[in-house]
Write a protein that holds these residues in place. Sequence first.
Motif, short mmCIF file in Angstrom:
data_model
loop_
_atom_site.label_atom_id
_atom_site.label_comp_id
_atom_site.label_asym_id
_atom_site.label_seq_id
_atom_site.Cartn_x
_atom_site.Cartn_y
_atom_site.Cartn_z
N GLY A 23 -3.84 -24.45 -3.16
CA GLY A 23 -2.75 -23.61 -2.69
C GLY A 23 -2.92 -23.33 -1.20
O GLY A 23 -3.97 -23.58 -0.62
N ARG A 24 -1.87 -22.82 -0.59
CA ARG A 24 -1.91 -22.43 0.82
C ARG A 24 -1.59 -20.95 0.94
O ARG A 24 -0.59 -20.48 0.39
N VAL A 25 -2.46 -20.22 1.64
CA VAL A 25 -2.22 -18.80 1.87
C VAL A 25 -1.06 -18.68 2.85
O VAL A 25 -1.14 -19.18 3.97
N ILE A 26 0.02 -18.05 2.40
CA ILE A 26 1.20 -17.95 3.27
C ILE A 26 1.32 -16.57 3.90
O ILE A 26 1.99 -16.42 4.92
N GLU A 27 0.69 -15.58 3.29
CA GLU A 27 0.68 -14.24 3.87
C GLU A 27 -0.61 -13.54 3.46
O GLU A 27 -1.11 -13.75 2.37
N VAL A 28 -1.14 -12.72 4.36
CA VAL A 28 -2.38 -12.00 4.09
C VAL A 28 -2.35 -10.67 4.81
O VAL A 28 -1.83 -10.57 5.92
N GLU A 29 -2.86 -9.64 4.13
CA GLU A 29 -2.97 -8.31 4.75
C GLU A 29 -4.14 -7.58 4.11
O GLU A 29 -4.54 -7.88 2.98
N PHE A 30 -4.70 -6.64 4.85
CA PHE A 30 -5.80 -5.85 4.33
C PHE A 30 -5.28 -4.91 3.25
O PHE A 30 -4.21 -4.31 3.40
N GLU A 31 -6.01 -4.81 2.14
CA GLU A 31 -5.61 -3.95 1.02
C GLU A 31 -6.54 -2.75 0.95
O GLU A 31 -7.75 -2.91 0.84
N HIS A 32 -5.97 -1.55 1.00
CA HIS A 32 -6.76 -0.32 1.02
C HIS A 32 -6.89 0.33 -0.36
O HIS A 32 -7.70 1.24 -0.51
N GLU A 63 -6.09 -13.97 10.84
CA GLU A 63 -5.48 -15.16 11.46
C GLU A 63 -6.12 -16.45 10.94
O GLU A 63 -5.47 -17.50 10.92
N GLU A 64 -7.38 -16.40 10.54
CA GLU A 64 -8.08 -17.57 10.01
C GLU A 64 -7.71 -17.82 8.54
O GLU A 64 -7.77 -18.94 8.06
N VAL A 65 -7.33 -16.77 7.83
CA VAL A 65 -7.00 -16.89 6.41
C VAL A 65 -5.57 -17.39 6.22
O VAL A 65 -5.31 -18.25 5.38
N ARG A 66 -4.64 -16.88 7.04
CA ARG A 66 -3.24 -17.29 6.93
C ARG A 66 -3.13 -18.79 7.22
O ARG A 66 -3.62 -19.28 8.23
N GLY A 67 -2.52 -19.53 6.31
CA GLY A 67 -2.35 -20.97 6.46
C GLY A 67 -3.47 -21.80 5.86
O GLY A 67 -3.37 -23.02 5.78
N ARG A 68 -4.54 -21.17 5.41
CA ARG A 68 -5.71 -21.87 4.87
C ARG A 68 -5.41 -22.46 3.50
O ARG A 68 -4.73 -21.87 2.69
N LEU A 69 -5.96 -23.66 3.26
CA LEU A 69 -5.93 -24.24 1.92
C LEU A 69 -7.05 -23.62 1.10
O LEU A 69 -8.18 -23.45 1.60
N VAL A 70 -6.75 -23.27 -0.15
CA VAL A 70 -7.73 -22.65 -1.04
C VAL A 70 -7.64 -23.32 -2.41
O VAL A 70 -6.67 -24.02 -2.71
#
Length: 119
Positions: A23-32, A63-70
């Motif tokens: 899969g490709r990470v298309i969005e990422v944000e910190f979760e509190h 910025e490194e996580v967004r767009g990464r293949l996982v």
Amino acid sequence: MATELKPDVTYEESLATLDIRVGRVIEVEFEHRTPKPTYRMDVDFGKYGKRICFGQFTNHPIEEVRGRLVLGVLNFPPKQMGPVFSEILILGVQYPRGESGEATFVSPAVNAKIGSKLF
């Protein structure tokens, strides 16, 4: 220091039962809201849909996580993490010198097709 390995299993008893896909990470944000620091990641698996994952990959800049293949396990039931539910498990290993649970990604070495199955 030597450690014991787990008992042998066959492919059919183990890996064949898991649906692990690229899969490709298309969005990422910190979760509190989770008990430990995590990222909320929206992951696109192509024809298998978009899924939400919460994971302890916070040693990586957003910025490194967004767009990464996982690699994600698509056929585990959702896992509750505090008030949120992670729909998939993103595969990772312990981050070097990271705290307990901090992870780094297990990813394809090349630009693999989204939705490709691990075998």
